[in-house]
Scaffold this motif. Structure first.
Motif, short mmCIF file in Angstrom:
data_model
loop_
_atom_site.label_atom_id
_atom_site.label_comp_id
_atom_site.label_asym_id
_atom_site.label_seq_id
_atom_site.Cartn_x
_atom_site.Cartn_y
_atom_site.Cartn_z
N GLY A 19 0.81 -1.23 0.00
CA GLY A 19 0.00 0.00 0.00
C GLY A 19 0.83 1.27 0.00
N LYS A 20 2.09 1.17 -0.39
CA LYS A 20 2.97 2.35 -0.31
C LYS A 20 2.44 3.53 -1.13
N SER A 21 2.00 3.24 -2.35
CA SER A 21 1.53 4.35 -3.21
C SER A 21 0.23 4.94 -2.68
N SER A 38 8.30 6.10 -6.59
CA SER A 38 9.52 5.64 -7.25
C SER A 38 9.28 5.11 -8.67
N ASP A 39 8.31 4.21 -8.81
CA ASP A 39 8.08 3.64 -10.15
C ASP A 39 7.62 4.72 -11.13
N ASP A 40 6.78 5.64 -10.66
CA ASP A 40 6.32 6.73 -11.53
C ASP A 40 7.49 7.63 -11.93
N PHE A 62 17.17 -1.46 -14.42
CA PHE A 62 16.05 -0.89 -13.68
C PHE A 62 16.50 -0.44 -12.29
N ARG A 63 17.31 -1.25 -11.63
CA ARG A 63 17.76 -0.90 -10.27
C ARG A 63 18.59 0.38 -10.27
N ARG A 64 19.37 0.59 -11.33
CA ARG A 64 20.15 1.83 -11.40
C ARG A 64 19.22 3.04 -11.52
N ALA A 85 9.81 2.03 -4.18
CA ALA A 85 9.40 0.74 -4.75
C ALA A 85 9.92 -0.37 -3.85
N GLY A 86 9.34 -1.55 -4.00
CA GLY A 86 9.63 -2.66 -3.10
C GLY A 86 11.10 -3.01 -3.00
N GLY A 87 11.83 -2.85 -4.13
CA GLY A 87 13.22 -3.28 -4.15
C GLY A 87 14.21 -2.21 -3.76
N GLY A 125 0.78 -5.38 -13.55
CA GLY A 125 1.31 -4.58 -14.65
C GLY A 125 2.77 -4.20 -14.52
N HIS A 126 3.15 -3.59 -13.40
CA HIS A 126 4.53 -3.12 -13.26
C HIS A 126 5.34 -4.06 -12.38
N ARG A 127 4.88 -5.31 -12.27
CA ARG A 127 5.56 -6.25 -11.37
C ARG A 127 5.98 -7.53 -12.08
N PRO A 128 6.96 -7.42 -12.98
CA PRO A 128 7.37 -8.62 -13.72
C PRO A 128 7.87 -9.74 -12.84
N ALA A 144 13.86 -12.80 2.20
CA ALA A 144 15.15 -12.22 1.80
C ALA A 144 15.28 -10.75 2.20
N ARG A 145 14.16 -10.05 2.25
CA ARG A 145 14.24 -8.59 2.44
C ARG A 145 13.87 -8.11 3.84
N ARG A 146 13.26 -8.98 4.62
CA ARG A 146 12.76 -8.56 5.95
C ARG A 146 13.82 -7.77 6.72
#
Ligand code: S3P
Length: 176
Positions: A19-21, A38-40, A62-64, A85-87, A125-128, A144-146
Protein backbone atom coordinates in the motif's frame (compact mmCIF):
# COMPACT_ATOMS: atom_id res chain seq x y z
CA UNK A 1 6.12 9.02 19.94
CA UNK A 2 5.47 12.00 17.67
CA UNK A 3 4.04 11.85 14.16
CA UNK A 4 6.09 12.52 11.02
CA UNK A 5 8.93 15.00 11.39
CA UNK A 6 8.03 18.16 9.46
CA UNK A 7 11.65 18.75 8.48
CA UNK A 8 12.39 15.32 7.02
CA UNK A 9 11.38 13.41 3.92
CA UNK A 10 9.00 10.62 4.84
CA UNK A 11 9.80 7.45 2.89
CA UNK A 12 7.55 4.40 2.79
CA UNK A 13 9.23 1.07 2.18
CA UNK A 14 7.89 -2.47 2.05
CA UNK A 15 7.07 -5.30 -0.28
CA UNK A 16 4.88 -4.95 -3.34
CA UNK A 17 1.20 -4.38 -2.53
CA UNK A 18 1.75 -3.23 1.05
CA UNK A 19 0.00 0.00 0.00
CA UNK A 20 2.97 2.35 -0.31
CA UNK A 21 1.53 4.35 -3.21
CA UNK A 22 -2.00 4.58 -1.80
CA UNK A 23 -0.88 5.37 1.73
CA UNK A 24 1.72 7.76 0.33
CA UNK A 25 -0.99 9.68 -1.49
CA UNK A 26 -3.10 9.92 1.66
CA UNK A 27 -0.12 11.13 3.69
CA UNK A 28 0.92 13.66 1.06
CA UNK A 29 -2.60 15.10 1.11
CA UNK A 30 -2.79 15.16 4.90
CA UNK A 31 0.66 16.72 5.31
CA UNK A 32 0.31 18.96 2.26
CA UNK A 33 3.55 17.66 0.76
CA UNK A 34 4.54 16.51 -2.71
CA UNK A 35 4.29 12.77 -3.36
CA UNK A 36 7.14 11.11 -5.21
CA UNK A 37 6.40 7.56 -6.29
CA UNK A 38 9.52 5.64 -7.25
CA UNK A 39 8.08 3.64 -10.15
CA UNK A 40 6.32 6.73 -11.53
CA UNK A 41 9.57 8.70 -11.27
CA UNK A 42 11.45 6.02 -13.21
CA UNK A 43 8.75 6.01 -15.88
CA UNK A 44 8.77 9.82 -16.09
CA UNK A 45 12.59 9.93 -16.29
CA UNK A 46 12.74 7.42 -19.14
CA UNK A 47 9.39 7.75 -20.89
CA UNK A 48 9.14 3.95 -20.65
CA UNK A 49 7.17 1.58 -18.46
CA UNK A 50 8.77 -0.37 -15.63
CA UNK A 51 7.91 -3.60 -17.44
CA UNK A 52 9.46 -2.45 -20.70
CA UNK A 53 12.70 -1.35 -19.00
CA UNK A 54 12.84 -4.62 -17.10
CA UNK A 55 12.24 -6.77 -20.14
CA UNK A 56 14.45 -4.86 -22.57
CA UNK A 57 17.37 -3.73 -20.39
CA UNK A 58 17.14 -6.14 -17.46
CA UNK A 59 16.74 -5.84 -13.72
CA UNK A 60 20.15 -4.24 -13.07
CA UNK A 61 19.38 -1.38 -15.44
CA UNK A 62 16.05 -0.89 -13.68
CA UNK A 63 17.76 -0.90 -10.27
CA UNK A 64 20.15 1.83 -11.40
CA UNK A 65 17.20 3.99 -12.43
CA UNK A 66 15.55 3.26 -9.08
CA UNK A 67 18.67 4.58 -7.31
CA UNK A 68 18.65 7.69 -9.52
CA UNK A 69 14.99 8.29 -8.66
CA UNK A 70 15.60 7.91 -4.92
CA UNK A 71 18.65 10.17 -5.06
CA UNK A 72 16.65 12.86 -6.87
CA UNK A 73 13.70 12.58 -4.48
CA UNK A 74 15.84 12.92 -1.37
CA UNK A 75 17.93 15.76 -2.81
CA UNK A 76 14.90 18.05 -2.90
CA UNK A 77 14.95 20.55 -0.05
CA UNK A 78 11.16 20.46 0.35
CA UNK A 79 10.22 17.55 2.60
CA UNK A 80 8.11 15.16 0.56
CA UNK A 81 6.41 11.83 0.94
CA UNK A 82 8.28 9.16 -1.04
CA UNK A 83 6.61 5.90 -1.97
CA UNK A 84 9.68 3.74 -2.48
CA UNK A 85 9.40 0.74 -4.75
CA UNK A 86 9.63 -2.66 -3.10
CA UNK A 87 13.22 -3.28 -4.15
CA UNK A 88 14.60 0.06 -3.02
CA UNK A 89 16.32 -1.51 -0.02
CA UNK A 90 18.34 -3.98 -2.08
CA UNK A 91 21.22 -1.68 -3.00
CA UNK A 92 23.61 -0.71 -0.25
CA UNK A 93 23.83 2.73 -1.87
CA UNK A 94 20.09 3.19 -1.38
CA UNK A 95 20.23 2.05 2.23
CA UNK A 96 22.89 4.67 2.88
CA UNK A 97 20.61 7.32 1.35
CA UNK A 98 17.73 6.14 3.55
CA UNK A 99 19.89 6.37 6.69
CA UNK A 100 20.53 10.10 6.23
CA UNK A 101 19.41 12.46 8.99
CA UNK A 102 16.92 14.28 6.79
CA UNK A 103 15.06 11.06 5.97
CA UNK A 104 12.44 9.26 8.06
CA UNK A 105 11.59 5.73 6.96
CA UNK A 106 8.42 3.82 7.71
CA UNK A 107 8.28 0.12 6.86
CA UNK A 108 4.81 -1.03 5.89
CA UNK A 109 5.08 -4.61 7.09
CA UNK A 110 2.77 -7.36 5.90
CA UNK A 111 2.54 -11.12 5.96
CA UNK A 112 3.04 -12.67 2.51
CA UNK A 113 -0.46 -14.17 2.72
CA UNK A 114 -1.95 -10.66 2.84
CA UNK A 115 0.02 -9.61 -0.21
CA UNK A 116 -0.77 -12.73 -2.21
CA UNK A 117 -4.47 -11.92 -1.93
CA UNK A 118 -3.87 -8.30 -2.90
CA UNK A 119 -1.72 -8.90 -5.96
CA UNK A 120 -4.19 -11.47 -7.23
CA UNK A 121 -6.85 -8.75 -7.09
CA UNK A 122 -4.66 -5.97 -8.47
CA UNK A 123 -2.99 -7.58 -11.48
CA UNK A 124 0.75 -7.26 -12.00
CA UNK A 125 1.31 -4.58 -14.65
CA UNK A 126 4.53 -3.12 -13.26
CA UNK A 127 5.56 -6.25 -11.37
CA UNK A 128 7.37 -8.62 -13.72
CA UNK A 129 8.84 -10.48 -10.74
CA UNK A 130 5.36 -11.83 -10.07
CA UNK A 131 4.70 -13.18 -13.55
CA UNK A 132 5.44 -16.77 -12.51
CA UNK A 133 4.57 -18.18 -9.10
CA UNK A 134 3.58 -14.90 -7.39
CA UNK A 135 2.85 -16.61 -4.06
CA UNK A 136 6.22 -18.35 -3.91
CA UNK A 137 8.01 -15.20 -5.05
CA UNK A 138 6.38 -13.04 -2.38
CA UNK A 139 7.30 -15.61 0.29
CA UNK A 140 10.92 -15.64 -0.90
CA UNK A 141 11.13 -11.86 -1.16
CA UNK A 142 9.72 -11.44 2.33
CA UNK A 143 12.31 -13.82 3.76
CA UNK A 144 15.15 -12.22 1.80
CA UNK A 145 14.24 -8.59 2.44
CA UNK A 146 12.76 -8.56 5.95
CA UNK A 147 16.10 -7.71 7.58
CA UNK A 148 16.82 -5.03 5.01
CA UNK A 149 13.51 -3.24 5.57
CA UNK A 150 14.06 -3.51 9.30
CA UNK A 151 17.58 -2.10 9.03
CA UNK A 152 16.41 1.12 7.38
CA UNK A 153 13.14 1.60 9.30
CA UNK A 154 12.66 4.33 11.88
CA UNK A 155 9.16 2.97 12.40
CA UNK A 156 7.31 -0.21 11.56
CA UNK A 157 3.58 -0.25 10.87
CA UNK A 158 1.75 -3.54 10.40
CA UNK A 159 -0.72 -3.29 7.55
CA UNK A 160 -2.31 -6.76 7.48
CA UNK A 161 -5.69 -5.90 8.96
CA UNK A 162 -5.73 -2.22 8.14
CA UNK A 163 -7.20 -0.19 5.33
CA UNK A 164 -4.93 2.42 3.68
CA UNK A 165 -6.79 5.14 5.65
CA UNK A 166 -6.07 3.32 8.90
CA UNK A 167 -2.41 2.86 7.97
CA UNK A 168 -2.09 6.56 7.12
CA UNK A 169 -3.80 7.49 10.40
CA UNK A 170 -1.43 5.22 12.34
CA UNK A 171 1.55 6.96 10.75
CA UNK A 172 0.13 10.43 11.36
CA UNK A 173 -0.80 9.66 14.96
CA UNK A 174 2.36 7.61 15.57
CA UNK A 175 0.48 4.61 16.87
CA UNK A 176 2.19 1.23 16.38
C1 S3P B 1 9.66 -4.40 -7.29
C2 S3P B 1 8.58 -3.65 -6.90
C3 S3P B 1 7.74 -2.88 -7.84
C4 S3P B 1 8.53 -2.48 -9.09
C5 S3P B 1 9.23 -3.66 -9.68
C6 S3P B 1 10.15 -4.40 -8.70
C7 S3P B 1 10.42 -5.19 -6.27
O1 S3P B 1 7.24 -1.71 -7.20
O2 S3P B 1 9.48 -1.50 -8.77
O3 S3P B 1 8.24 -4.56 -10.16
O4 S3P B 1 11.54 -5.65 -6.56
O5 S3P B 1 9.90 -5.35 -5.15
P1 S3P B 1 6.04 -1.73 -6.08
O6 S3P B 1 6.66 -2.11 -4.78
O7 S3P B 1 5.57 -0.31 -6.09
O8 S3P B 1 5.02 -2.68 -6.56
Amino acid sequence: MAGPDAARHLVLVGLMATGKSTVGRLLAEALDRPLLDSDDQVEAMTGRSVREIWQTDGEQAFRRLETAALTAALADETPSVVAGAGGVVLAQENRVLLAADHVEVVWLRAAPSTLIARVAAAGDGHRPLLDDDPAGMLERMEAARRKLYESVADRIVDVDDRTPDAVAAAILEATP
